[in-house]
Write an enzyme that holds these catalytic residues in place. Structure first.
Site, PDB file in Angstrom:
ATOM      1  N   SER A  28      30.338 -93.943  47.743  1.00 33.52           N
ATOM      2  CA  SER A  28      30.038 -93.824  46.321  1.00 33.52           C
ATOM      3  C   SER A  28      29.949 -95.173  45.634  1.00 33.52           C
ATOM      4  CB  SER A  28      31.080 -92.939  45.621  1.00 33.52           C
ATOM      5  OG  SER A  28      32.314 -93.570  45.478  1.00 33.52           O
ATOM      6  N   LYS A  34      31.466-101.126  39.281  1.00 35.05           N
ATOM      7  CA  LYS A  34      30.967 -99.767  39.506  1.00 35.05           C
ATOM      8  C   LYS A  34      30.984 -99.016  38.173  1.00 35.05           C
ATOM      9  CE  LYS A  34      32.005 -95.788  42.552  1.00 35.05           C
ATOM     10  NZ  LYS A  34      32.942 -95.326  43.596  1.00 35.05           N
ATOM     11  N   SER A  66      34.951 -94.873  50.132  1.00 37.05           N
ATOM     12  CA  SER A  66      33.891 -95.292  49.218  1.00 37.05           C
ATOM     13  C   SER A  66      33.861 -96.782  48.918  1.00 37.05           C
ATOM     14  CB  SER A  66      33.977 -94.510  47.902  1.00 37.05           C
ATOM     15  OG  SER A  66      33.495 -93.203  48.096  1.00 37.05           O
TER      16      SER A  66
END
Length: 522
Positions: free
Chosen positions: A191, A111, A215
């Protein structure tokens, strides 16, 4: 040097080159990498019919083919320009008989709020474009030491989705909207959207996301994969763009429980730059795969957290079928309608606002004089000065957080104390003690909704808050599908209970095999 291994590698390259010239199959298809696990990859490396350079090239080609083009998943923000060079070096090590372990030569996508010194780290913000941190995050160093190859950084919800009162999961100003691989008109959720899509669409062998509240598990639910958020402190957070020091953690987002256990093993460790990791030292296991047991549900006493039920009757049906399956596999399931008698949602929100400001300011400071943004106050000012920043989303969370005080504030200290008391001692721990539970179970979320940049997200249900606010572990994995869209189930429990959660999740996974490959419908 292993001469036999070298010969096999050369022959494999010649074969692939010949096949590529004679047909339309991609390198990814020719190498048969779909759904490949860490164990399968290492077996093929050891047999000499595959090497890391080939695998990295295949994944990079696949990213170009289906992420940037084709169905256009938009899950990747940045590709590592050095990935092939790193793979070549790791192949040389292997030929010389130096294999670092199960992650040697394994491609991973991170990420893009996790620091990489050789690629930008942006949190999806236009203001962070080009920001190269001075060093890798602690967990990245550990993964690289283990021989993993960071091949790309994943798109995400900007600032881990803590920027606006109304937003679209998987959208960032820098990267645009991530699309769900099962139906590209639908949302990937959470997210860590890009990490979830990348794992599901087989853009890498493993991916990593981060979670404050939902998330990791929400995109795991929507994208049909396994997601594990560890106990806060089991994985270091230093070098990760934060929301909350109390509730943030990175964690595995993969296709199997076993791969989650392998990845979990190699990123744990005490980090002097993250004080919460000091608590993990006596709880760290060098190999979490030792807890994987097909009979792991036998004799388990599991609390069925029913509060999220009633929002979607078809999810309820899947969940009730899951409960019956758990019982068939030897577990005793007890319904629990609430875990805490006190709602600490307001306190949790205040904690996030204060810690977001404190954490961002410390992160910006860590970038030194080359930082593209110096403080959250400057971020708020830049946001106000650039109309395109508020054209689609209000950015009120950035503005509100920037006006908060420091962590000595009485409002913050009371909110933190109340949140932890009622989520831990008067919440999960108390209920597990009273009912003699090994874990809780609950539906992770609803099927993916249609992405809507006008109205924002449409969360129908969620079960991540109890564990998130306590800082305790949670794992989500597939429990079925509705109209071709995956739906997940979550298991969560006490601090440091990763071994029992992995045991339970693995037993359920092996008995059901609900994971299915996306087909990029629209």
């Amino acid at each position: 040097m292993n001469t036999k291994l070298l010969i096999y590698s050369v022959l494999a390259l010649l074969f692939i080159s010949a096949c590529s010239q004679s047909g339309d199959e991609s390198l990814y298809e020719l190498l048969d990498l779909e759904e490949i696990t860490v164990d399968q990859l290492q077996e093929r490396y050891d047999n000499g019919n595959l090497n890391a350079s080939q695998v990295v090239r295949a994944y990079l080609d696949r990213i170009e083919e289906i992420d940037k083009n084709g169905p256009g998943l938009n899950a990747i923000l940045t590709v590592n320009p050095n990935a092939l060079e790193i793979a070549d070096e790791l192949d040389r090590e292997r030929r010389d008989g130096n294999v670092r372990g199960p992650l040697h030569g394994v491609p991973i996508i991170l990420k893009d709020n996790i620091n990489t010194a050789d690629m930008q780290t942006t949190a999806g913000s236009r203001f962070m474009e080009g920001s190269i941190p001075p060093e890798d995050a602690f967990i990245v160093k550990k993964l690289k030491d283990a021989g993993a190859i960071i091949i790309a950084k994943a798109n995400l919800s900007e600032w881990a989705n803590f920027h606006s009162n109304m937003s679209s999961s998987g959208w960032s100003g820098l990267g645009g909207q991530v699309n769900n691989p099962y139906d590209i008109t639908r949302n990937p959720c959470g997210s860590s959207a890009g990490s979830g899509v990348a794992a599901s669409a087989n853009l890498a062998t493993l991916t990593i996301g981060t979670e404050t509240n939902g998330s990791i598990v929400c995109p795991s639910n929507a994208n049909g994969i396994v997601g594990l958020k560890p106990t806060i402190g089991l994985w270091s957070r230093s070098g990760i763009i934060p929301i909350s020091h109390t509730t943030d953690s990175a964690g595995p987002m993969v296709r199997t429980v076993r791969d989650a256990a392998i990845l979990l093993s190699y990123a744990t460790g005490v980090d002097p730059n993250d004080d919460k990791t000091a608590d993990s030292e006596e709880h760290i296991h060098e190999d979490y795969t030792q807890f994987l047991d097909e009979n792991g549900l036998e004799g388990k006493r599991i609390g069925f957290f029913t509060q999220p039920m009633g929002s979607h009757f078809r999810v309820d049906t899947l969940m009730n079928q899951t409960v019956r399956k758990l019982e068939e596999l030897g577990a005793e399931v007890i319904e629990i309608d609430q875990i805490s008698e006190t709602n600490v949602g307001g306190d949790a929100f205040q904690v996030l606002l204060y810690e977001f400001k404190d954490g961002l300011n410390k992160y910006f400071e860590s970038l030194g004089e080359d930082a593209t943004v110096s403080s959250i106050e400057e971020l708020a000012e830049l946001t106000r000065e650039n109309p395109e920043e508020t054209e689609r989303f209000d950015r009120n969370l950035i503005f509100t957080a920037s006006e908060k005080g420091d962590l000595d504030s009485e409002e913050y200290r009371e909110a933190l104390e109340n949140m932890l008391l009622h989520s831990r001692d008067e919440g999960i721990d108390k209920m597990m003690d009273e009912e003699n539970l090994d874990a809780f179970v609950s539906p992770t979320g609803s099927p993916a909704w249609k992405t809507d940049l006008t109205l924002g997200d449409n969360f129908a249900l969620s079960s991540s808050s109890p564990s998130a606010r306590a800082g305790y572990p949670i794992i989500s994995l597939p429990m079925g599908q509705l109209d071709g869209l995956p739906v997940g189930v979550s298991f969560f429990g006490r601090a440091w209970s990763e071994p029992v959660l992995l045991e339970i999740a693995y037993a359920f996974e092996q008995a059901t095999n609900h994971r299915f490959v996306p087909e990029f419908n629209d």
